[in-house]
Enzyme design. Structure first.
Site, PDB file in Angstrom:
ATOM      1  CG  ASP A   1       0.758   7.496  -3.644  1.00  0.00           C
ATOM      2  OD1 ASP A   1       0.700   8.613  -4.582  1.00  0.00           O
ATOM      3  OD2 ASP A   1       0.138   7.808  -2.582  1.00  0.00           O
TER       4      ASP A   1
ATOM      5  CB  SER B   1     -12.793   3.852   6.491  1.00  0.00           C
ATOM      6  OG  SER B   1     -11.943   2.999   6.819  1.00  0.00           O
TER       7      SER B   1
ATOM      8  N   GLY C   1      -9.241   5.707   1.245  1.00  0.00           N
ATOM      9  CA  GLY C   1      -9.945   6.538   2.234  1.00  0.00           C
ATOM     10  C   GLY C   1     -11.210   6.461   1.997  1.00  0.00           C
TER      11      GLY C   1
ATOM     12  CB  SER D   1     -10.301   4.568   9.437  1.00  0.00           C
ATOM     13  OG  SER D   1      -9.016   5.473   8.641  1.00  0.00           O
TER      14      SER D   1
ATOM     15  CG  ASP E   1      -2.082   0.945   1.371  1.00  0.00           C
ATOM     16  OD1 ASP E   1      -2.342   1.607   0.235  1.00  0.00           O
ATOM     17  OD2 ASP E   1      -2.448   1.351   2.539  1.00  0.00           O
TER      18      ASP E   1
ATOM     19  N   GLY F   1      -8.263   8.400   6.863  1.00  0.00           N
ATOM     20  CA  GLY F   1      -8.452   8.708   8.298  1.00  0.00           C
ATOM     21  C   GLY F   1      -9.851   8.918   8.772  1.00  0.00           C
TER      22      GLY F   1
ATOM     23  CD  GLU G   1      -3.359   8.387  -4.779  1.00  0.00           C
ATOM     24  OE1 GLU G   1      -3.216   7.216  -4.099  1.00  0.00           O
ATOM     25  OE2 GLU G   1      -3.772   9.265  -4.014  1.00  0.00           O
TER      26      GLU G   1
HETATM   27  O1  G3H Z   1      -3.416   5.108   3.717  1.00  0.00           O
HETATM   28  C1  G3H Z   1      -2.771   4.727   4.678  1.00  0.00           C
HETATM   29  C2  G3H Z   1      -3.352   3.657   5.459  1.00  0.00           C
HETATM   30  O2  G3H Z   1      -4.525   3.712   6.337  1.00  0.00           O
HETATM   31  C3  G3H Z   1      -2.069   3.062   6.136  1.00  0.00           C
HETATM   32  O3  G3H Z   1      -1.791   3.945   7.223  1.00  0.00           O
HETATM   33  O4  G3H Z   1       0.480   4.079   7.022  1.00  0.00           O
HETATM   34  O5  G3H Z   1      -0.477   4.452   9.068  1.00  0.00           O
HETATM   35  O6  G3H Z   1       0.213   2.300   8.111  1.00  0.00           O
HETATM   36  P1  G3H Z   1      -0.164   3.650   8.032  1.00  0.00           P
HETATM   37  P1  13P Z   2      -9.176   4.754   5.252  1.00  0.00           P
HETATM   38  O1  13P Z   2      -8.314   5.686   6.049  1.00  0.00           O
HETATM   39  O2  13P Z   2     -10.322   5.427   4.883  1.00  0.00           O
HETATM   40  O3  13P Z   2      -9.536   3.368   5.985  1.00  0.00           O
HETATM   41  O4  13P Z   2      -8.208   4.463   4.067  1.00  0.00           O
HETATM   42  C1  13P Z   2      -7.313   3.416   3.852  1.00  0.00           C
HETATM   43  C2  13P Z   2      -6.623   3.342   2.782  1.00  0.00           C
HETATM   44  O5  13P Z   2      -6.866   4.098   1.812  1.00  0.00           O
HETATM   45  C3  13P Z   2      -5.341   2.609   2.665  1.00  0.00           C
HETATM   46  O6  13P Z   2      -4.502   2.857   1.689  1.00  0.00           O
HETATM   47 ZN    ZN Z   3      -4.435   4.891   0.921  1.00  0.00          ZN
END
Ligand code: G3H
Ligand code: 13P
Ligand code: ZN
Length: 310
Positions: A105, A215, A213, A258, A83, A182, A135
């Site tokens: 990304d 969630s 994003g 999230s 990711d 978030g 992206e």
């Molecule tokens: O897009 C971000 C994801 O929620 C991963 O979060 O980089 O804090 O592990 P993190």
């Molecule tokens: P959320 O913060 O909406 O869960 O998004 C997670 C995400 O896009 C991880 O790459």
């Molecule tokens: Zn993301």
């Protein structure tokens, strides 16, 4: 069954107008909860690892845990995905380590630089049979240490998306249409730019689109956190009906982190509050794992629609 790439998963999802959940994993309980849910729902699955997760858990542990999940659920289709990879080197490392899909990304880079970096990753990944998500456009919100303000967020330009995909050869594209990372996604009325998504789909028929994003920041768990000592007032996500609608217009991958964090932390707070004498981690991590499982099942059946698709 070994890990699979996202190619066939996305092809079927696109045709069936459903989406695959891509859930962020950071430890054993999270992986087990997600995999249990996918097993029960017979749902194809993407487990994704961020740079923060690699740093926290050590990538080798996460890879071995995912391999253990496959031993436990050999009937499942699981892709292991990087990711928000931010360099060629991290993508190469993950590909060499056995990831079946990576995200490069370059959305923060100038357009031509994003193309050049994405193309470099695509060339290497494809030579190893690995799929690449890229992206274009910038989401607002927090990811890793980067905080993008709403003013700096830029929605994806559909014409540019066509040019980008044609020139890079990427296998899927994350777009910015109003979602953000978030737990604080909207101040006013939540909305997604569905006409923009439709235009992207028109220009790129059959091509898998990704929503980051995504969630919903489920109110039940925001309340649980706040009730048992947490302080996350005003947290707000993307309503689930909007995500569901997006899956009708080429969105094949929906990223969720999230919502898992909120469910896990809420339940741990509640367990510790209700059982002050307990100091056995299994007694709060066990219920937290069950909460993750229930959250993922909820998403599969009510938002993604990828149940019974193995
Ligand atoms: O897009 C971000 C994801 O929620 C991963 O979060 O980089 O804090 O592990 P993190
Ligand atoms: P959320 O913060 O909406 O869960 O998004 C997670 C995400 O896009 C991880 O790459
Ligand atoms: Zn993301």
């Amino acid at each position: 069954m070994p890990l699979v790439t996202t190619k066939e998963m996305f092809r079927k999802a696109y045709e069936g107008k459903y989406a695959i959940g891509a859930f962020n994993v950071n430890n054993m309980e999270i992986i087990q909860g997600i995999v249990e849910a996918a097993k029960e729902a017979k749902a194809p699955l993407i487990l994704q690892v961020s740079a923060g997760a690699r740093q926290y858990a050590n990538s080798n542990y996460l890879i071995k845990l995912v391999e253990a999940a496959l031993l436990d659920a050999p009937e499942l289709d699981i892709a292991l995905h990087l990711d928000h990879g931010d360099s060629f080197e991290i993508c190469k490392q993950c590909i060499d380590d056995g990831f079946t899909s990576v995200m490069i990304d370059g959305s923060h880079l100038p357009y031509e630089e994003n193309i050049a970096l994405t193309k470099q990753v695509v060339d290497y990944a494809h030579s190893k049979g690995v799929t690449v998500e890229a992206e274009l456009g910038r989401l607002a919100g927090v990811e890793d240490a980067v905080n993008v303000s709403a003013e700096d967020a830029t929605y994806t330009n559909p014409d540019q998306a066509l040019d980008f995909v044609t020139r890079t050869g990427c296998d899927s594209l994350a777009v910015a249409i109003g979602t953000s990372h978030g737990a604080y996604k909207f101040k006013g009325e939540p909305k997604l730019d569905i006409p923009r998504l439709q235009r992207i789909q028109e220009l790129l028929p059959g091509f898998p689109i990704v929503l980051h994003g995504a969630s919903s920041v489920v109110p039940e768990f925001v309340e649980m956190n706040n009730e048992y000592g947490g302080e996350i007032p005003g947290a707000r996500g993307v309503p689930e009906e909007l995500i569901k609608e997006a899956t009708k217009y080429g969105v094949c991958k929906v990223n969720i982190d999230s919502d898992l964090r909120l469910a896990m932390t809420g339940v741990i707070r509640k367990e510790l509050h209700n059982n002050p004498g307990n100091f056995d981690p299994r007694k709060y991590l066990g219920p937290a794992r069950t909460a993750i499982k229930e959250m993922v099942k909820h998403k599969i059946y009510n938002v993604l629609g990828n149940n019974d698709k193995l």
